[in-house]
Every structure is written in C-alpha cells, then in structure tokens.
Scaffold this active site. Structure first.
Site, PDB file in Angstrom:
ATOM      1  N   HIS A  20      57.407  47.298  36.456  1.00  0.00           N
ATOM      2  CA  HIS A  20      57.758  46.269  37.436  1.00  0.00           C
ATOM      3  C   HIS A  20      56.442  45.645  37.881  1.00  0.00           C
ATOM      4  O   HIS A  20      55.653  46.272  38.599  1.00  0.00           O
ATOM      5  CB  HIS A  20      58.495  46.944  38.596  1.00  0.00           C
ATOM      6  CG  HIS A  20      59.294  45.996  39.434  1.00  0.00           C
ATOM      7  ND1 HIS A  20      60.301  45.209  38.931  1.00  0.00           N
ATOM      8  CD2 HIS A  20      59.233  45.699  40.770  1.00  0.00           C
ATOM      9  CE1 HIS A  20      60.840  44.476  39.896  1.00  0.00           C
ATOM     10  NE2 HIS A  20      60.198  44.762  41.020  1.00  0.00           N
ATOM     11  N   LYS A 166      64.742  36.901  41.864  1.00  0.00           N
ATOM     12  CA  LYS A 166      63.443  36.740  42.520  1.00  0.00           C
ATOM     13  C   LYS A 166      62.395  36.994  41.452  1.00  0.00           C
ATOM     14  O   LYS A 166      62.467  37.999  40.727  1.00  0.00           O
ATOM     15  CB  LYS A 166      63.373  37.769  43.650  1.00  0.00           C
ATOM     16  CG  LYS A 166      62.029  38.009  44.275  1.00  0.00           C
ATOM     17  CD  LYS A 166      62.247  38.575  45.676  1.00  0.00           C
ATOM     18  CE  LYS A 166      61.259  39.640  46.049  1.00  0.00           C
ATOM     19  NZ  LYS A 166      61.429  40.091  47.436  1.00  0.00           N
ATOM     20  N   LYS A 168      58.434  37.601  40.484  1.00  0.00           N
ATOM     21  CA  LYS A 168      57.187  38.052  41.081  1.00  0.00           C
ATOM     22  C   LYS A 168      56.048  37.266  40.448  1.00  0.00           C
ATOM     23  O   LYS A 168      55.831  37.356  39.228  1.00  0.00           O
ATOM     24  CB  LYS A 168      57.006  39.547  40.823  1.00  0.00           C
ATOM     25  CG  LYS A 168      57.968  40.398  41.630  1.00  0.00           C
ATOM     26  CD  LYS A 168      57.598  40.321  43.096  1.00  0.00           C
ATOM     27  CE  LYS A 168      58.335  41.350  43.917  1.00  0.00           C
ATOM     28  NZ  LYS A 168      57.901  41.357  45.301  1.00  0.00           N
ATOM     29  N   ASP A 197      58.298  35.459  44.785  1.00  0.00           N
ATOM     30  CA  ASP A 197      57.550  36.236  45.768  1.00  0.00           C
ATOM     31  C   ASP A 197      56.108  36.320  45.293  1.00  0.00           C
ATOM     32  O   ASP A 197      55.840  36.813  44.193  1.00  0.00           O
ATOM     33  CB  ASP A 197      58.151  37.647  45.887  1.00  0.00           C
ATOM     34  CG  ASP A 197      57.544  38.435  47.037  1.00  0.00           C
ATOM     35  OD1 ASP A 197      56.625  37.916  47.697  1.00  0.00           O
ATOM     36  OD2 ASP A 197      58.007  39.571  47.274  1.00  0.00           O
ATOM     37  N   GLU A 223      58.494  33.313  48.876  1.00  0.00           N
ATOM     38  CA  GLU A 223      58.275  34.463  49.769  1.00  0.00           C
ATOM     39  C   GLU A 223      56.780  34.762  49.879  1.00  0.00           C
ATOM     40  O   GLU A 223      56.087  34.883  48.868  1.00  0.00           O
ATOM     41  CB  GLU A 223      59.039  35.667  49.204  1.00  0.00           C
ATOM     42  CG  GLU A 223      58.918  36.922  50.036  1.00  0.00           C
ATOM     43  CD  GLU A 223      59.861  38.026  49.533  1.00  0.00           C
ATOM     44  OE1 GLU A 223      60.806  37.721  48.758  1.00  0.00           O
ATOM     45  OE2 GLU A 223      59.640  39.184  49.913  1.00  0.00           O
ATOM     46  N   ASP A 248      57.560  38.000  54.696  1.00  0.00           N
ATOM     47  CA  ASP A 248      57.822  39.391  54.322  1.00  0.00           C
ATOM     48  C   ASP A 248      56.704  40.274  54.886  1.00  0.00           C
ATOM     49  O   ASP A 248      56.876  40.876  55.951  1.00  0.00           O
ATOM     50  CB  ASP A 248      57.935  39.531  52.794  1.00  0.00           C
ATOM     51  CG  ASP A 248      58.150  40.978  52.369  1.00  0.00           C
ATOM     52  OD1 ASP A 248      58.398  41.830  53.251  1.00  0.00           O
ATOM     53  OD2 ASP A 248      58.040  41.298  51.168  1.00  0.00           O
ATOM     54  N   LYS A 272      63.650  44.030  56.660  1.00  0.00           N
ATOM     55  CA  LYS A 272      63.415  45.291  55.949  1.00  0.00           C
ATOM     56  C   LYS A 272      63.412  46.426  56.961  1.00  0.00           C
ATOM     57  O   LYS A 272      62.682  46.349  57.969  1.00  0.00           O
ATOM     58  CB  LYS A 272      62.083  45.248  55.199  1.00  0.00           C
ATOM     59  CG  LYS A 272      62.060  44.258  54.045  1.00  0.00           C
ATOM     60  CD  LYS A 272      60.830  44.437  53.167  1.00  0.00           C
ATOM     61  CE  LYS A 272      60.921  43.531  51.950  1.00  0.00           C
ATOM     62  NZ  LYS A 272      59.763  43.661  51.059  1.00  0.00           N
ATOM     63  N   GLU A 326      68.618  41.860  48.528  1.00  0.00           N
ATOM     64  CA  GLU A 326      68.036  42.299  47.249  1.00  0.00           C
ATOM     65  C   GLU A 326      68.073  43.835  47.169  1.00  0.00           C
ATOM     66  O   GLU A 326      67.111  44.456  46.742  1.00  0.00           O
ATOM     67  CB  GLU A 326      66.602  41.785  47.122  1.00  0.00           C
ATOM     68  CG  GLU A 326      65.706  42.235  48.259  1.00  0.00           C
ATOM     69  CD  GLU A 326      64.274  41.730  48.202  1.00  0.00           C
ATOM     70  OE1 GLU A 326      63.984  40.778  47.455  1.00  0.00           O
ATOM     71  OE2 GLU A 326      63.434  42.304  48.922  1.00  0.00           O
TER      72      GLU A 326
END
Ligand code: MUC
Ligand code: MG
Length: 390
Positions: A20, A166, A168, A197, A223, A248, A272, A326
């Site tokens: 990831h 989303k 990255k 993001d 984001e 965020d 979050k 998410e």
C-alpha cells in the site's frame, strides 16, 4: 458500578494483500494495538489503537500506544467505576496528556463493555444514536501503478464493493501524479467518484497548481495537500479552488476542528476516531463540522475489525455524511481478526447491530498474529489464509 479486573494489551501484525503505497511510507503489513479489558463480573470489552507506517503518519507508534495504555492509563482505570465511561475518560484525560490513539483504544473497550452490560449497540451510546444501518465504503487505489490501479478499480466496481476511490499521491512530480489521476478518472468515468490524498507532501505552490489541475481532470476532492499545521495556507487554497480541500492530518479533535472551521481552512473533515482521541470526541468534531457547513467523511487509520466496527458505530450516528466513508481497513489485510467478519457488500458496510461493538475476536488468529506470539499452529482455515498472505 464496574471494577476493572484485567487488562491485556498486545500488538497484532497482519500482512496487507498488496503493498500500500502512500506518500510517506509503503505498507506491507498493518500493526494494530488491541486492548482487552475485563471487569470483576466477567464483562469483556475490546478496543483498537492503530496508526499507519510506524511514526510516519503521526506522533504515536504501535509501541508507544501499548506502553501508554499499560503504564499510564490502566492504573487510572483501576481507580474508576468503569461503567461510567465519560467520567472515566475525563479522569484519564487529567492524568495523561496527548496520546489520542491510546485513549481511543481504551474508550472503545469501555464503550464495548458498557453496551454489553446494557444490551445495546455502541452507536446507541453516542449522541442521538444511530441514524443509518449501513455506510458507503471507498477503496484506496495505491498499488503505485496506474494500469494496476485501473484494473483494481474495475474489479471493485464489477464486484459492487466500491464506487468511491481514493488515490494516494504526493510522491512523484505533480504533473506525473495528475496524469495518473486523470487516467483513472477517464477509465472509470461517471461510474465512480475519484479523490486524492497527498498526505501533506506538497508545498503551497505545488498544491496551488496541483489542485487546479486535479479539478480539470475530474477529481472530486483533495485530502490534506499540504502540512496539517499550516492553516493559513489551507485557507488560501480553499478560498481559491472550487475543488474542496479535506482536512485529515490537521484534525486532532474538537479544538482543531473549531480552529479549522473558524479559519475556513477546509471544506470537508475526515472524521477519525483515533485522530480525534475517541468516539465521543469524533461525534463532537462532526457536530462542529455540521454547524460550520463543512462536509463530513468517515475516515480510517486502516484499522482492523475492532477499530473499523468502532468507527462504524460513530459514523452511523452522523446525519449528514455526504462524502461517505473509507472503512475498508480489514479488506486490505490478508486476515480479519474477528470470528465473524464484518459484512461488506453492495458498495457498503453493514453497521454491526449486536450489543457493544457487536463483534468478537478470533482467538486462534490473535494467537498466531500477535507480536509476542504464543501459538505457532492454528486451526486449518485460519492457517491456510495466513500462509497465503505471508
Ligand atoms: C489517510 O491518510 O487518510 C486512509 C486510507 C488509506 O489508504 O490511507 C489512509 C490514511
Ligand atoms: Mg489522509
């Protein structure tokens, strides 16, 4: 009255289904801190404290979360009536500064116990209670490869698992990143919402150019493009772009939420539970956002089943969750550490409905994946899945 009898805190390392790739780290596994509290009547509660990429996302690590709970928070719990969750967490707040992720894990476990004692889901202990039974679920395309991301997006659409993606970005040149996003927007068209993001990795100048270009290629949301503590620059970027900026890393609970709202520094909040310091504080952040006309999105720290269920309970109480959520953390891991996996399907997650968090841990998998492993052989199905992902 409830009295703490036992606390067990341990780190569980579960591999991810693929690397990831984020701007600040590439994850091959997720490390979750699980806290399990038991009272003298035998009622048990579980919570999770999870971050991303060691210390590369925030200032708490799995090791510091465990140490804060064991060394400083559990001794406070020993002096409290832990049936009174709000009063207990207020005492914890007086004795322990910061350490929001650790506090979130403990508050989650206390709420799980409280819900079980009362026979109601945790969502009924937050604000006005639950307003929805399921939540829309985004997926992050972060393999690092455009063709692979498009194939993954197509597969998720075909399986009706996700239609919000989303991406990255922030590691490569701005133009290269925008080309990557544009190719995915073009391939998925109006079948999906594509967002990005940047995880704080752009300068203000890069963000100025990047946000304008992203808007042109059909991206819906940006984001945390720049440093979360640069509210003045976030305000300038929000004022000069139609594409909304989502806060965020800038959001650390109600106080920062109020500051961001007052400065008009973001158009969307990523809610979050760990970043906010717990479930109650997340509901406060949501209330501040709603009052300020800021859009709300249910974010994740890529938690496993426990943290994801806890987040789902809070997000289920938020009336206006226009950007969806998410909560896909367990799907990024090779194994879910719950005995009954969370129910994903039809682009959403069903909010658990049993008492407390409405989940149970899988003891075999825990014994296998915990860092201080106590068991090297587990039952056949779990072993098969674990070996496949290792
Ligand atoms: C973040 O920065 O938002 C959430 C989804 C994902 O892929 O990474 C995270 C953390
Ligand atoms: Mg983020």
């Amino acid at each position: 009255m409830a009295v703490l009898s036992h606390a067990d805190t341990f780190i569980v390392d579960v591999p991810t289904i693929r690397p990831h790739v984020l701007a600040m780290a590439t994850m091959h596994a997720q490390s979750m801190v699980i806290v399990r509290l038991t009272d003298t009547d035998g009622v048990e509660g579980v919570g999770e404290g999870t971050t991303i990429g060691g210390l590369s996302y925030g200032d708490e690590s799995p090791e510091s979360i465990k140490s804060a709970i064991d060394t400083y928070i559990v001794p406070v719990l020993e002096t409290c009536d832990i049936a009174q969750v709000g009063a207990t967490m207020a005492k914890v707040a007086k004795c322990v500064r910061g350490n929001r992720f650790a506090k979130c894990a403990v508050e989650t476990a206390l709420l799980d116990m409280a819900g079980k004692r009362l026979g109601i889901p945790v969502s009924e202990l937050i604000g006005g209670g639950r307003v929805r039974e399921s939540l829309p679920i985004a997926w992050t395309l972060a393999s690092g490869d455009t063709a692979r991301d498009i194939a993954e997006g197509e597969e998720m659409l075909a399986r009706r698992r996700h239609r919000i993606f989303k991406l990255k970005i922030g590691k490569r040149e701005v133009r290269e990143d925008v080309a990557h996003v544009g190719a995915i927007c073009k391939a998925l068209g109006d079948r999906a919402s594509v967002r990005v993001d940047v995880n704080q990795n752009w300068s203000e100048a890069q963000a100025k150019m990047g946000m304008a270009m992203l808007q042109d290629v059909g991206c819906d949301l940006v984001e945390q493009p720049i440093a979360g503590d640069d509210l003045a620059a976030m305000t300038r970027l929000s004022a000069t772009h139609a594409i909304p900026l989502m806060a965020d890393e800038a959001l650390h609970g109600p106080r920062t939420a109020l500051r961001i709202a007052s400065a008009s520094a973001a158009g969307v909040f990523a809610l979050k539970i760990a970043q906010s310091g717990g479930l109650f504080a997340t509901a406060e952040v949501a209330a501040i956002g709603t009052a300020a006309g800021i859009g709300l999105y249910g974010g994740t720290m890529l938690e496993g089943g426990v943290g994801t269920a806890a987040s789902a309970h809070v997000f289920a109480t938020v009336p206006d969750l226009v950007w969806g959520t998410e909560l896909f953390g367990p799907l990024l891991q090779t194994e879910e550490i719950l005995s009954e996996p969370l129910a994903y399907g039809d682009f959403s997650l069903a909010v658990p409905s049993g008492p407390g968090l409405g989940i149970a841990l899988d003891e075999d998998k825990l014994a296998f994946f915990r860092r201080d492993r106590t068991q090297s052989v587990i039952s056949a199905p779990a072993l098969h899945a674990a070996n496949a992902g290792a």
